[in-house]
Scaffold this active site. Structure first.
Site, PDB file in Angstrom:
ATOM      1  N   CYS A 215       6.381   4.822  -6.404  1.00 13.73           N
ATOM      2  CA  CYS A 215       6.882   5.271  -7.580  1.00 13.73           C
ATOM      3  C   CYS A 215       5.847   5.206  -9.051  1.00 13.73           C
ATOM      4  CB  CYS A 215       8.060   4.706  -8.116  1.00 13.73           C
ATOM      5  SG  CYS A 215       9.384   4.758  -6.907  1.00 13.73           S
TER       6      CYS A 215
ATOM      7  N   ARG B 116      -0.498   7.721  -6.104  1.00 12.47           N
ATOM      8  CA  ARG B 116       0.091   6.740  -5.847  1.00 12.47           C
ATOM      9  C   ARG B 116       1.003   6.981  -4.532  1.00 12.47           C
ATOM     10  NH1 ARG B 116       0.834   2.617 -10.026  1.00 12.47           N
ATOM     11  NH2 ARG B 116       2.885   2.100  -9.289  1.00 12.47           N
TER      12      ARG B 116
ATOM     13  N   TRP C 154       8.994   7.450  -4.575  1.00  8.36           N
ATOM     14  CA  TRP C 154       8.539   7.184  -3.380  1.00  8.36           C
ATOM     15  C   TRP C 154       9.549   6.584  -2.762  1.00  8.36           C
ATOM     16  CZ3 TRP C 154       7.922   2.961   0.201  1.00  8.36           C
ATOM     17  CH2 TRP C 154       6.970   3.334   1.326  1.00  8.36           C
TER      18      TRP C 154
ATOM     19  N   ASN D 165      10.463   1.893 -11.141  1.00  6.12           N
ATOM     20  CA  ASN D 165       9.540   1.559 -10.072  1.00  6.12           C
ATOM     21  C   ASN D 165       9.871   0.126  -9.573  1.00  6.12           C
ATOM     22  OD1 ASN D 165       7.233   0.921  -8.579  1.00  6.12           O
ATOM     23  ND2 ASN D 165       5.639   0.871 -10.022  1.00  6.12           N
ATOM     24  N   GLY D 166      10.004   0.162  -8.256  1.00  6.05           N
ATOM     25  CA  GLY D 166      10.434  -1.280  -7.827  1.00  6.05           C
ATOM     26  C   GLY D 166      11.722  -1.324  -6.931  1.00  6.05           C
TER      27      GLY D 166
ATOM     28  N   GLU E 241     -10.096  -0.825  11.129  1.00  6.04           N
ATOM     29  CA  GLU E 241     -10.373   0.066   9.872  1.00  6.04           C
ATOM     30  C   GLU E 241     -10.593   1.461  10.157  1.00  6.04           C
ATOM     31  OE1 GLU E 241      -9.431  -0.301   7.157  1.00  6.04           O
ATOM     32  OE2 GLU E 241     -10.623   1.017   5.920  1.00  6.04           O
TER      33      GLU E 241
ATOM     34  N   LYS F 284      -8.167   4.514   9.128  1.00  3.19           N
ATOM     35  CA  LYS F 284      -8.772   5.380   8.172  1.00  3.19           C
ATOM     36  C   LYS F 284      -8.355   6.829   8.858  1.00  3.19           C
ATOM     37  CE  LYS F 284      -9.281   4.245   5.488  1.00  3.19           C
ATOM     38  NZ  LYS F 284      -9.097   3.259   4.481  1.00  3.19           N
TER      39      LYS F 284
ATOM     40  N   GLU G 238      -4.336   7.545   9.267  1.00  5.92           N
ATOM     41  CA  GLU G 238      -3.578   7.713   8.100  1.00  5.92           C
ATOM     42  C   GLU G 238      -3.855   8.893   7.375  1.00  5.92           C
ATOM     43  OE1 GLU G 238      -4.393   5.050   4.712  1.00  5.92           O
ATOM     44  OE2 GLU G 238      -6.521   5.058   5.487  1.00  5.92           O
TER      45      GLU G 238
ATOM     46  N   HIS H 198      -6.698  -4.017  30.482  1.00  9.14           N
ATOM     47  CA  HIS H 198      -5.401  -4.801  30.785  1.00  9.14           C
ATOM     48  C   HIS H 198      -4.226  -3.645  30.847  1.00  9.14           C
ATOM     49  CE1 HIS H 198      -7.656  -8.076  31.891  1.00  9.14           C
ATOM     50  NE2 HIS H 198      -8.095  -8.072  30.595  1.00  9.14           N
TER      51      HIS H 198
ATOM     52  N   LYS I 213      -0.433   4.681  -2.978  1.00  9.04           N
ATOM     53  CA  LYS I 213      -1.616   4.003  -2.995  1.00  9.04           C
ATOM     54  C   LYS I 213      -1.405   2.440  -3.390  1.00  9.04           C
ATOM     55  CE  LYS I 213      -5.983   3.828  -4.005  1.00  9.04           C
ATOM     56  NZ  LYS I 213      -6.960   3.731  -2.649  1.00  9.04           N
TER      57      LYS I 213
HETATM   58  C1  F6R Z   1      -5.693   2.177   3.681  1.00 11.46           C
HETATM   59  C2  F6R Z   1      -5.043   1.651   2.230  1.00 11.46           C
HETATM   60  C3  F6R Z   1      -3.893   0.692   2.637  1.00 11.46           C
HETATM   61  C4  F6R Z   1      -4.283  -0.613   1.554  1.00 11.46           C
HETATM   62  C5  F6R Z   1      -2.976  -1.453   1.735  1.00 11.46           C
HETATM   63  C6  F6R Z   1      -3.336  -2.529   0.670  1.00 11.46           C
HETATM   64  O1  F6R Z   1      -6.614   3.343   3.274  1.00 11.46           O
HETATM   65  O2  F6R Z   1      -5.627   1.865   1.551  1.00 11.46           O
HETATM   66  O3  F6R Z   1      -4.048   0.094   3.864  1.00 11.46           O
HETATM   67  O4  F6R Z   1      -5.509  -1.161   2.079  1.00 11.46           O
HETATM   68  O5  F6R Z   1      -1.937  -0.965   1.145  1.00 11.46           O
HETATM   69  O6  F6R Z   1      -3.424  -2.101  -0.658  1.00 11.46           O
HETATM   70  P1  F6R Z   1      -4.095  -3.052  -1.597  1.00 11.46           P
HETATM   71  O7  F6R Z   1      -5.631  -3.296  -1.361  1.00 11.46           O
HETATM   72  O8  F6R Z   1      -3.889  -2.333  -3.150  1.00 11.46           O
HETATM   73  O9  F6R Z   1      -3.621  -4.364  -1.586  1.00 11.46           O
END
Ligand code: F6R
Length: 589
Positions: A2, A27, A73, A97-98, A464, A468, A471, A487, A584
């Protein structure tokens, strides 16, 4: 997650609120709304989906000079218009937000008092609670003090009370909120990018403080007026525009050579090492957790310190075994991730030393950790992290390197050579970024499933790469330890299944070569990312990256993985910068 905005001042409010909301789009959200005051009356407009839906229902030139806005969100209740913020109950309208954890209890009490609720959100319950207390006290400061004592959970609120139609109130606990200032214009926002078009000057609202914005801006703590330090955003405001690129993600990947330079420069000045520690926990979420896995490999291998890496949402609830000379590192781009913040607090409660590796200055994690090292990525807008991940990996690599040297586990010549090689790496990733990855993306984008394989350090990187890809492209991908595939999971490999095999770890490459062959024997299409030539029968496509050393090689490998993900998502027509359901800054657990 949010996003909150608010404005009161000399200018027409709706264009400002809309622009600020758009700046927070990164976000992640699924509905948006605005409340504004016109002729002392409150008007609320909310829409499901994108901000443009909201924009279409507003008459932007409305004669209003104050309002609050929100991107939601969904947590409690589906993303529809009713659950969208702002929520109005009685005299109170607010955005949040929260998450309020005791909202169900509060709701039941309020229902007994005669309140009825239209939606399912915890926020509407708080609006009713504030209204109920205000009806008794007729004083917003006293009301807000009382309300905060009754709420459990995390929150940042922007609040309007009908009796004070020229005033916005703001309070927070564990969710960020800033107060922007420019002459007689005042703003509230969840994050700095929301106000950058108007001002760079802001106050950080602290827990327990109340901000009151009207024709001036006043702060209170327990009913007493307080003075606060005005801060100035020092970053480059071009970082919040796309600068001609189609997507923030591409722009941010293109910034990676520069980020690498800045991080190395910054770390050369940094005196902290792991010298005094005998063991380390690294705790983080998502990509930041994957950074920890790369870090583990380098710290154990070179600095000779055992490292335990855990996702924060697990770490915070398991049995804790405090140890001597133990360091807890939390890694976070946003510095606001609820689980990571909770893990940090747990470590502190157990009297352990804590280090935050954080991108956003003055974020909650940065302020809470005993020691903070900032990553030099600058603001990252695309939801999928690229340059911040690179900066995190570089920071941990350099900490491992410096510790190894300080512990006499590495000679001075070697140390200096490796340190210098990061700058060489920056030039080389510039070249890697300009290679063509559409060829690989074309082989992948129509498929439904993909495997990422790797061993040791390569497995950490594969995790990773896989995250990437899935997502942003919504293509199912799974990262597997190469040796583990047979396995069970190899039964999923069929004709044409794409398999990306990360092979930069010299010590175990020959093993991965055999695993690639096993996959190919079952029809899998193997794209190998390697820093050396491979036997012809161990891949279908080879992406050759520079061979530098164990510290810099991981940074090289992440470029093709990020680029392939970008092009696959583009070919599948996805919303690359704002993937569905993702946020985000994950400020709820
Ligand atoms: C993936 C991504 C998320 C963040 C995760 C932690 O591309 O961005 O997996 O890495 O939500 O976020 P932060 O780093 O802000 O704690």
């Amino acid at each position: 997650m949010c996003g909150i905005v608010g404005y009161v001042g000399q200018k027409k409010a709706l264009p400002i609120l809309l622009n600020s909301l758009k700046a927070l789009e990164y976000r992640g959200y699924d509905s948006a709304g605005i409340a504004y005051i016109k002729d002392k009356d409150i008007h609320i407009i909310k829409k499901q989906g994108k901000i443009k839906n909201l924009e279409q229902s507003l008459s932007i030139d409305e004669d209003t000079y104050m309002g609050i806005g929100h991107t939601r969100w969904a947590t409690h209740g589906i993303p529809n218009e009713i659950n969208a913020h702002p929520h109005k109950v009685g005299k109170i309208t607010l955005v949040h937000n929260g998450i309020i954890e005791n909202y169900e209890e509060l709701r039941q009490e309020l229902v007994k008092d005669g309140y009825t609720f239209k939606g399912e959100t915890d926020t509407e319950v708080v609006a009713a609670l504030i209204d109920k207390i205000y009806q008794k006290k007729h004083d917003m400061l006293k009301t807000l003090d009382k309300v905060t004592n009754k709420l459990e959970g995390t929150y940042a609120f922007g609040i309007i009370c009908e009796d004070y139609p020229d005033t916005i109130y703001a309070i927070r606990k564990d969710s960020p909120l800033i107060i922007g200032v420019k002459d007689k214009d005042y703003f509230i926002a969840s994050d700095v990018p929301a106000i950058l078009n108007y001002t760079r000057e802001y106050y950080l609202l602290e827990q327990g403080e109340v901000a009151v914005l009207n024709n001036t801006c006043t702060f209170y703590m327990k009913g007493q007026e307080i003075n606060k330090e005005l801060k100035s955003f020092e970053g480059d405001s071009s970082s919040v525009s796309k600068n001609g690129y189609d997507h923030f993600m591409m722009k941010e990947m293109m910034e990676e050579p520069d980020v690498l330079h800045k991080t190395v420069h910054h770390m050369k000045e940094e005196s902290f090492t792991f010298m005094n520690y005998q063991s380390i926990d690294i705790v983080a979420c998502g990509s930041a957790y994957h950074t920890g896995l790369v870090g583990k490999y380098l710290i154990e291998q070179y600095a000779d310190i055992p490292v335990n890496v855990e996702v924060a949402s697990e770490y915070r609830y398991k049995k804790f075994f405090p140890k001597k000379n133990h360091l807890v590192i939390v890694i976070s781009q946003s510095g606001e991730t609820a689980d990571t913040l909770a893990a940090l607090k747990l470590a502190k409660e157990n009297n352990l030393d804590t280090l935050g590796i954080v991108n956003v200055k003055e974020s909650s994690i940065a302020r809470e950790a005993d020691r903070v090292i900032y990553t030099m990525a600058g603001p990252e807008i695309a939801v999928a992290t690229t340059k911040a991940y690179l900066a995190q990996v570089t920071t941990l690599s350099l900490l491992a390197l410096k510790t190894a040297y300080e512990k006499n586990l590495m000679k001075k010549d070697e140390y200096e050579e490796i340190l210098h090689s990061f700058d060489v790496g920056a030039v080389k990733i510039g070249k890697l970024l300009n290679k063509d990855y559409e060829k690989q993306a074309k082989k992948i984008y129509k498929k439904n499933d993909l495997f990422y394989l790797g061993r040791g350090l390569d497995y950490a990187l594969a995790m990773e790469g896989s995250l990437k890809l899935k997502e942003i492209s919504y293509l199912h991908s799974e990262a597997y330890a190469s040796g583990e595939l047979k396995h069970g999971t190899i039964s999923l490999v069929e004709d044409g299944t794409p398999v990306i095999s990360v092979m930069i770890d010299d010590h175990i490459r020959s093993k991965s070569v055999s695993n690639n062959k096993e996959v190919r024997a079952r029809g899998g299409y193997v794209i190998a990312i390697s820093n050396t030539e491979l036997p012809n029968d161990s891949y279908d496509d080879l992406i050759l990256i520079p061979q530098i050393n164990d510290f810099v090689n991981p940074i090289m490998a992440l470029i093709p993985m990020q680029m392939i993900s970008y092009y696959v998502a583009k070919m599948r027509g996805c919303d690359i910068d704002k993937p569905k359901n993702l946020a985000k800054s994950v400020t709820v657990e």
